[in-house]
Design a protein around this motif. Structure first.
Motif, PDB file in Angstrom:
ATOM      1  N   ALA A  17      19.131  10.671  69.975  1.00 33.17           N
ATOM      2  CA  ALA A  17      18.550  10.199  68.716  1.00 33.17           C
ATOM      3  C   ALA A  17      18.562   8.682  68.624  1.00 33.17           C
ATOM      4  O   ALA A  17      19.526   8.024  69.018  1.00 33.17           O
ATOM      5  CB  ALA A  17      19.313  10.798  67.536  1.00 33.17           C
ATOM      6  N   GLY A  18      17.486   8.153  68.037  1.00 31.77           N
ATOM      7  CA  GLY A  18      17.423   6.733  67.762  1.00 31.77           C
ATOM      8  C   GLY A  18      17.359   6.434  66.282  1.00 31.77           C
ATOM      9  O   GLY A  18      17.405   5.274  65.872  1.00 31.77           O
ATOM     10  N   THR A  19      17.242   7.501  65.479  1.00 29.02           N
ATOM     11  CA  THR A  19      17.201   7.349  64.031  1.00 29.02           C
ATOM     12  C   THR A  19      18.076   8.419  63.389  1.00 29.02           C
ATOM     13  O   THR A  19      18.417   9.435  64.019  1.00 29.02           O
ATOM     14  CB  THR A  19      15.761   7.501  63.486  1.00 29.02           C
ATOM     15  OG1 THR A  19      15.311   8.845  63.727  1.00 29.02           O
ATOM     16  CG2 THR A  19      14.812   6.524  64.162  1.00 29.02           C
ATOM     17  N   LEU A  20      18.407   8.210  62.116  1.00 29.65           N
ATOM     18  CA  LEU A  20      19.211   9.201  61.397  1.00 29.65           C
ATOM     19  C   LEU A  20      18.475  10.531  61.258  1.00 29.65           C
ATOM     20  O   LEU A  20      19.095  11.602  61.296  1.00 29.65           O
ATOM     21  CB  LEU A  20      19.577   8.669  60.012  1.00 29.65           C
ATOM     22  CG  LEU A  20      20.749   7.697  59.931  1.00 29.65           C
ATOM     23  CD1 LEU A  20      20.962   7.245  58.490  1.00 29.65           C
ATOM     24  CD2 LEU A  20      22.019   8.341  60.475  1.00 29.65           C
ATOM     25  N   GLY A  21      17.160  10.486  61.108  1.00 30.56           N
ATOM     26  CA  GLY A  21      16.396  11.714  60.963  1.00 30.56           C
ATOM     27  C   GLY A  21      16.496  12.607  62.188  1.00 30.56           C
ATOM     28  O   GLY A  21      16.712  13.816  62.072  1.00 30.56           O
ATOM     29  N   VAL A  22      16.352  12.023  63.361  1.00 34.85           N
ATOM     30  CA  VAL A  22      16.458  12.798  64.600  1.00 34.85           C
ATOM     31  C   VAL A  22      17.885  13.289  64.794  1.00 34.85           C
ATOM     32  O   VAL A  22      18.123  14.439  65.198  1.00 34.85           O
ATOM     33  CB  VAL A  22      16.000  11.951  65.800  1.00 34.85           C
ATOM     34  CG1 VAL A  22      16.207  12.712  67.105  1.00 34.85           C
ATOM     35  CG2 VAL A  22      14.534  11.571  65.645  1.00 34.85           C
ATOM     36  N   ALA A  23      18.857  12.437  64.494  1.00 31.03           N
ATOM     37  CA  ALA A  23      20.253  12.849  64.603  1.00 31.03           C
ATOM     38  C   ALA A  23      20.550  14.019  63.672  1.00 31.03           C
ATOM     39  O   ALA A  23      21.246  14.967  64.042  1.00 31.03           O
ATOM     40  CB  ALA A  23      21.173  11.674  64.288  1.00 31.03           C
ATOM     41  N   ALA A  24      20.009  13.978  62.453  1.00 33.24           N
ATOM     42  CA  ALA A  24      20.213  15.063  61.498  1.00 33.24           C
ATOM     43  C   ALA A  24      19.614  16.363  62.016  1.00 33.24           C
ATOM     44  O   ALA A  24      20.204  17.434  61.873  1.00 33.24           O
ATOM     45  CB  ALA A  24      19.604  14.700  60.146  1.00 33.24           C
ATOM     46  N   LEU A  25      18.438  16.283  62.649  1.00 35.39           N
ATOM     47  CA  LEU A  25      17.813  17.477  63.215  1.00 35.39           C
ATOM     48  C   LEU A  25      18.708  18.100  64.274  1.00 35.39           C
ATOM     49  O   LEU A  25      18.928  19.327  64.287  1.00 35.39           O
ATOM     50  CB  LEU A  25      16.450  17.114  63.818  1.00 35.39           C
ATOM     51  CG  LEU A  25      15.734  18.242  64.569  1.00 35.39           C
ATOM     52  CD1 LEU A  25      15.415  19.392  63.622  1.00 35.39           C
ATOM     53  CD2 LEU A  25      14.451  17.710  65.221  1.00 35.39           C
ATOM     54  N   GLY A  26      19.237  17.282  65.170  1.00 34.09           N
ATOM     55  CA  GLY A  26      20.127  17.806  66.197  1.00 34.09           C
ATOM     56  C   GLY A  26      21.363  18.444  65.602  1.00 34.09           C
ATOM     57  O   GLY A  26      21.807  19.511  66.064  1.00 34.09           O
ATOM     58  N   MET A  27      21.912  17.832  64.564  1.00 32.18           N
ATOM     59  CA  MET A  27      23.112  18.384  63.947  1.00 32.18           C
ATOM     60  C   MET A  27      22.836  19.726  63.276  1.00 32.18           C
ATOM     61  O   MET A  27      23.664  20.636  63.321  1.00 32.18           O
ATOM     62  CB  MET A  27      23.689  17.375  62.951  1.00 32.18           C
ATOM     63  CG  MET A  27      24.248  16.134  63.632  1.00 32.18           C
ATOM     64  SD  MET A  27      24.669  14.803  62.485  1.00 32.18           S
ATOM     65  CE  MET A  27      26.034  15.533  61.595  1.00 32.18           C
ATOM     66  N   VAL A  28      21.672  19.881  62.654  1.00 34.27           N
ATOM     67  CA  VAL A  28      21.326  21.153  62.017  1.00 34.27           C
ATOM     68  C   VAL A  28      21.190  22.259  63.066  1.00 34.27           C
ATOM     69  O   VAL A  28      21.638  23.399  62.847  1.00 34.27           O
ATOM     70  CB  VAL A  28      20.033  21.010  61.199  1.00 34.27           C
ATOM     71  CG1 VAL A  28      19.506  22.372  60.759  1.00 34.27           C
ATOM     72  CG2 VAL A  28      20.288  20.134  59.973  1.00 34.27           C
ATOM     73  N   VAL A  29      20.597  21.944  64.206  1.00 35.29           N
ATOM     74  CA  VAL A  29      20.473  22.946  65.272  1.00 35.29           C
ATOM     75  C   VAL A  29      21.865  23.349  65.768  1.00 35.29           C
ATOM     76  O   VAL A  29      22.131  24.529  66.027  1.00 35.29           O
ATOM     77  CB  VAL A  29      19.600  22.416  66.420  1.00 35.29           C
ATOM     78  CG1 VAL A  29      19.585  23.404  67.584  1.00 35.29           C
ATOM     79  CG2 VAL A  29      18.189  22.160  65.927  1.00 35.29           C
ATOM     80  N   VAL A  30      22.764  22.381  65.908  1.00 31.60           N
ATOM     81  CA  VAL A  30      24.148  22.716  66.253  1.00 31.60           C
ATOM     82  C   VAL A  30      24.735  23.644  65.192  1.00 31.60           C
ATOM     83  O   VAL A  30      25.461  24.598  65.502  1.00 31.60           O
ATOM     84  CB  VAL A  30      24.998  21.440  66.390  1.00 31.60           C
ATOM     85  CG1 VAL A  30      26.482  21.792  66.538  1.00 31.60           C
ATOM     86  CG2 VAL A  30      24.553  20.627  67.594  1.00 31.60           C
ATOM     87  N   GLY A  31      24.418  23.398  63.918  1.00 22.23           N
ATOM     88  CA  GLY A  31      24.912  24.240  62.842  1.00 22.23           C
ATOM     89  C   GLY A  31      24.462  25.685  62.968  1.00 22.23           C
ATOM     90  O   GLY A  31      25.206  26.611  62.613  1.00 22.23           O
ATOM     91  N   LEU A  32      23.249  25.905  63.485  1.00 23.25           N
ATOM     92  CA  LEU A  32      22.796  27.278  63.723  1.00 23.25           C
ATOM     93  C   LEU A  32      23.695  27.982  64.727  1.00 23.25           C
ATOM     94  O   LEU A  32      24.032  29.165  64.572  1.00 23.25           O
ATOM     95  CB  LEU A  32      21.354  27.273  64.220  1.00 23.25           C
ATOM     96  CG  LEU A  32      20.304  26.698  63.266  1.00 23.25           C
ATOM     97  CD1 LEU A  32      18.935  26.697  63.932  1.00 23.25           C
ATOM     98  CD2 LEU A  32      20.268  27.482  61.967  1.00 23.25           C
TER      99      LEU A  32
END
Length: 412
Positions: free
Chosen positions: A296-311
Motif C-alpha cells: 500500500a502507498g495510501t491509507l485507502g489501499v492499506a485499509a482494503l488489505g486490512m479488511v481482507v485480513v479481517g475476513l
C-alpha cells in the motif's frame, strides 16, 4: 453453582447464550484494546532500554502466559467444573487488565499483562467448551459463528474506545478491561454447569492424534501471520498516511467488523463447505490482505488489505474451534481447547519476535508481504492435500453431497 438447574442441552436459555457470547468478547478486547496506544506508550517509555520491543510485548506477553496456563486450567476445569474456573479467571482479567491504569514501569506493566493472560486462558477454554456443552452438535456451527461475530463486535467496540482514549492518554485504553465486571455478574447469574452431549459419529479422537495436533499447528501459523497487523500496522499506517491513534483504531476496528460479518454468516458457509475448505480460504484471505497491505502507498489501499485480513480472521476461530470440537470426544473438549488456546496465543507471542528482525532488515511493508507469502504457501498445501484426498476417497464426485450432510462431516 452446584444447586443450579441444568438447562436442556438442546434448548438453552437465551440469557445463557448471550452471556457466553459476552464472555467471548472479553478475549478479543484483551489484545485489541491497547493497540492504538502503542505509539504513545513507546514515546512515554523511550528512555528505558529495549523500549521498542518491550512495548510490543506489552501487547503480546499475555500469549506466553496463556500458552503455559491454558492446559493447566483446562485440566483444573475438568476436576472442579468449568464455571468456577471461568469466574476466577474473569477476576484475574479485571485485575490484570486494569493494572495498566496505575502502573508506571514497563516491567510492572508486563507483570500485569501476564496476570491478564492467565485470566484469558481460563476464559477462552471454558467459554467455548460451555457453548458446545449447552448446545447440540447440530447447533455448533451456529453458536461458534455467533461467538466469532461477538468477538469481532467486541473488537470494534474496544478499538473505537481504545483509539479515542489513547488520543487522550496511552493509559486510557486499559479502562476498557473493566467492562468485564458486569460480564462477571451475568456469569454468576445465568451460567450453570452442563453435562456434555454424547459424542457424535465422527467425534472419536483425543487431543493428541496427528490430525488434532495438525489443527493446533494451523492455529499457530494463522496467528503468526495475521498478528503482524495489530503489532505492526499502527507504525505502518503512520508511515503510509500519517495516521494517528484515532484513525489507527478506526481502521483496525474495520478488521473486526469484517470478522463480525463473517461470524454472522458462518452457519451458511459451514452448510456449504467443510472445515478444510474454510481453513484454506482463511489462509488465502490472509495472503491476499497482507500482500495488499504491504504494497500500500495510501491509507485507502492499506485499509482494503486490512479488511481482507479481517475476513480471514472471521473464519479462523469458528472454523478451527469447530473442527477441534468436532474431532474430539466431549469429555476431552476442555483439554483440546486448552491446547488450541495455547497454540493461538503462542502465535501471538511469537509473531512480533519473528517479525521484528524482518522489519529491521527489510522494512514494515516487505514484512507484511513476506507474511502474506507464508500464508499463501499454507493455503496451497491445504488446498493440494484436500484435492488429493478428494480424488482418492470420492472419485465419483460424492464429495459435494457429503460436504452438505452437516453434523456427520463435522470432524472432516
Amino acid at each position: 453453582m452446584t444447586g443450579a438447574t441444568i438447562p436442556d442441552v438442546r434448548r438453552p436459555p437465551r440469557a445463557l447464550l448471550a452471556t457466553l457470547l459476552g464472555v467471548s468478547t472479553m478475549t478479543i478486547m484483551a489484545s485489541a484494546t491497547i493497540t492504538p496506544a502503542l505509539p504513545g506508550m513507546e514515546a512515554h517509555f523511550a528512555a528505558e532500554p529495549h523500549a521498542r520491543l518491550l512495548v510490543r510485548l506489552v501487547l503480546t506477553l499475555p500469549g506466553l502466559a496463556i500458552m503455559l496456563a491454558a492446559p493447566l486450567l483446562a485440566r483444573l476445569s475438568g476436576r472442579t467444573g468449568r464455571v468456577p474456573v471461568l469466574v476466577a479467571c474473569l477476576l484475574l482479567y479485571i485485575v490484570g487488565g486494569g493494572s495498566g491504569l496505575v502502573l508506571d514501569s514497563l516491567p510492572a506493566l508486563l507483570a500485569g499483562r501476564a496476570l491478564l493472560g492467565v485470566g484469558i486462558a481460563g476464559i477462552m477454554t471454558t467459554s467455548t467448551a460451555l457453548l458446545a456443552d449447552h448446545h447440540a452438535p447440530a447447533e455448533h456451527g451456529r453458536v461458534l459463528g455467533l461467538q466469532g461475530a461477538a468477538m469481532g463486535f467486541g473488537g470494534v467496540v474496544a478499538l473505537l474506545l481504545g483509539g479515542v482514549l489513547a488520543a487522550v492518554s496511552w493509559r486510557g485504553p486499559f479502562a476498557v478491561y473493566l467492562l468485564a465486571v458486569p460480564v462477571l455478574v451475568l456469569v454468576l447469574r445465568y451460567v450453570p454447569e452442563a453435562v456434555p452431549s454424547p459424542p457424535g459419529p465422527s467425534a472419536a479422537e483425543t487431543p493428541w492424534t496427528p490430525r488434532v495436533l495438525g489443527l493446533y499447528a494451523l492455529m499457530f501459523l494463522g496467528v503468526v501471520v495475521f498478528y503482524t497487523v495489530p503489532t505492526q500496522a499502527p507504525f505502518w499506517l503512520a508511515e503510509v498516511g500519517d495516521a494517528g491513534p484515532a484513525v489507527t483504531g478506526a481502521l483496525i476496528a474495520a478488521v473486526n467488523l469484517a470478522m463480525t460479518l463473517v461470524g454472522l454468516n458462518f452457519r451458511r458457509l459451514r452448510a456449504r463447505w467443510d472445515f478444510p475448505v474454510l481453513v484454506t480460504a482463511m489462509f488465502a484471505a490472509f495472503a491476499a490482505g497482507l500482500v495488499v497491505l504491504g504494497a500500500a502507498g495510501t491509507l485507502g489501499v492499506a485499509a482494503l488489505g486490512m479488511v481482507v485480513v479481517g475476513l480471514g480472521i472471521g473464519l479462523q476461530n469458528p472454523a478451527i474451534n469447530g473442527w477441534v470440537v468436532a474431532s474430539v470426544v466431549p469429555t476431552a473438549r476442555t483439554k483440546a481447547l486448552g491446547m488450541l488456546t495455547s497454540a493461538l496465543f503462542l502465535g501471538q507471542f511469537a509473531s512480533p519476535l519473528l517479525a521484528q528482525p524482518v522489519v529491521d532488515a527489510a522494512g514494515l511493508g516487505r514484512t507484511f508481504v513476506f507474511a502474506g507469502v507464508l500464508a499463501a504457501a499454507v493455503a496451497v498445501v491445504l488446498g493440494g492435500t484436500r484435492l488429493l484426498r478428494a480424488r482418492r476417497r470420492r472419485p465419483s464426485g460424492a464429495g459435494l453431497s457429503r460436504a452438505r450432510r452437516g453434523p456427520r462431516t463435522e470432524g472432516r
